[in-house]
Design a protein around this motif. Structure first.
Motif: not given
Length: 254
Positions: A223-252
């Motif tokens: 699939m490579g450097a496809d413009h649609g996938i680039a837009e998907l990467v940005l959609r995932r980024y914006e969705s994570a910002l909007g949801a305000g999710r943080e990964r729970p920390r894992l203990s050692r």
């Protein structure tokens, strides 16, 4: 200031893989030139995800969004990435890291794989064409079911003799088995679609097996450097910002 987008891919010993990922992220930058986009890998390629998150913090940023360049949700998404993020946050306790969803499922992935297959010469009206949609394979069944669902969508929407999902490792069927199923369904010519983001050992294995068991198959590029996938990467980024999710920390201690 926007949180940097840290895109993390599998990594590979094959230099074509990292070059393809960097090409995809160049497309992302062309769409959002004001955004700080950084490349990271989980294994076998540099820089490592933890090192990139350390550099985000040392550059003065207080937050980052990790976008997994993974086609499905399996071990890398559920274990490797959360672990690397948690370790980076332990080293940099003031750094807030949000992790976006993996890329799949999404119609833009299906569209990218479809365009590569058509570019290889597959004719949707060819009733004697059998298509193998080849993916990496996973011990996590939903990741394999995603590829099978795309194959079924293609089968319903074309005149092809059939479309069968096949896998390079960890799941069945393999490419020769898929080809035999297509022959039984009436296929006389064959094409291999690619459910891979970038070149590497597993995509090469798929192509080698296809050449061994078929005559002059049509072989789609990754699939490579496809413009649609680039837009998907940005959609995932914006969705994570909007949801305000943080990964729970894992203990050692795990």
């Amino acid at each position: 200031m926007n949180a940097p987008l840290v895109a993390v891919a599998h990594g590979s010993r094959d230099p074509r893989s990292a070059a393809t990922i960097r090409g995809l992220l160049d497309v992302v930058r062309s769409v959002r030139p004001e955004l700080d986009v950084r490349t990271a890998f989980l294994d076998l390629s540099a820089p490592a995800l933890g090192d990139v998150l350390d550099s985000v913090h040392s550059d003065g940023h207080s937050s980052a969004v990790v976008v997994p360049l993974l086609l499905g949700h399996a071990y890398h998404a559920s274990v490797d990435i959360p672990t690397a993020v948690a370790e980076a946050q332990e080293r940099n306790p003031l750094l807030r890291v949000r992790t976006a969803d993996v890329l799949g499922p999404d119609p833009r992935l299906r569209g990218a794989a479809w365009r590569r297959l058509l570019h290889a010469g597959a004719d949707p009206d060819d009733e004697e064409l059998g298509v193998v949609l080849a993916g990496a394979g996973s011990a996590h069944p939903p990741a394999n079911e995603l590829v099978a669902d795309v194959a079924e969508t293609w089968r319903r929407g074309t005149s092809w003799a059939g479309v069968v999902a096949a896998f390079a490792a960890a799941a069945e069927p393999d490419v020769p088995t898929a080809v035999e199923r297509l022959r039984a369904a009436g296929a006389r010519r064959f094409a291999v679609g690619s459910w891979f983001l970038a070149p590497g050992r597993l995509p090469d294995r798929v192509l080698e097996r296809a050449r061994e068991c078929t005559s002059a198959p049509l072989l789609a590029e990754t699939m490579g450097a496809d413009h649609g996938i680039a837009e998907l990467v940005l959609r995932r980024y914006e969705s994570a910002l909007g949801a305000g999710r943080e990964r729970p920390r894992l203990s050692r201690a795990g």
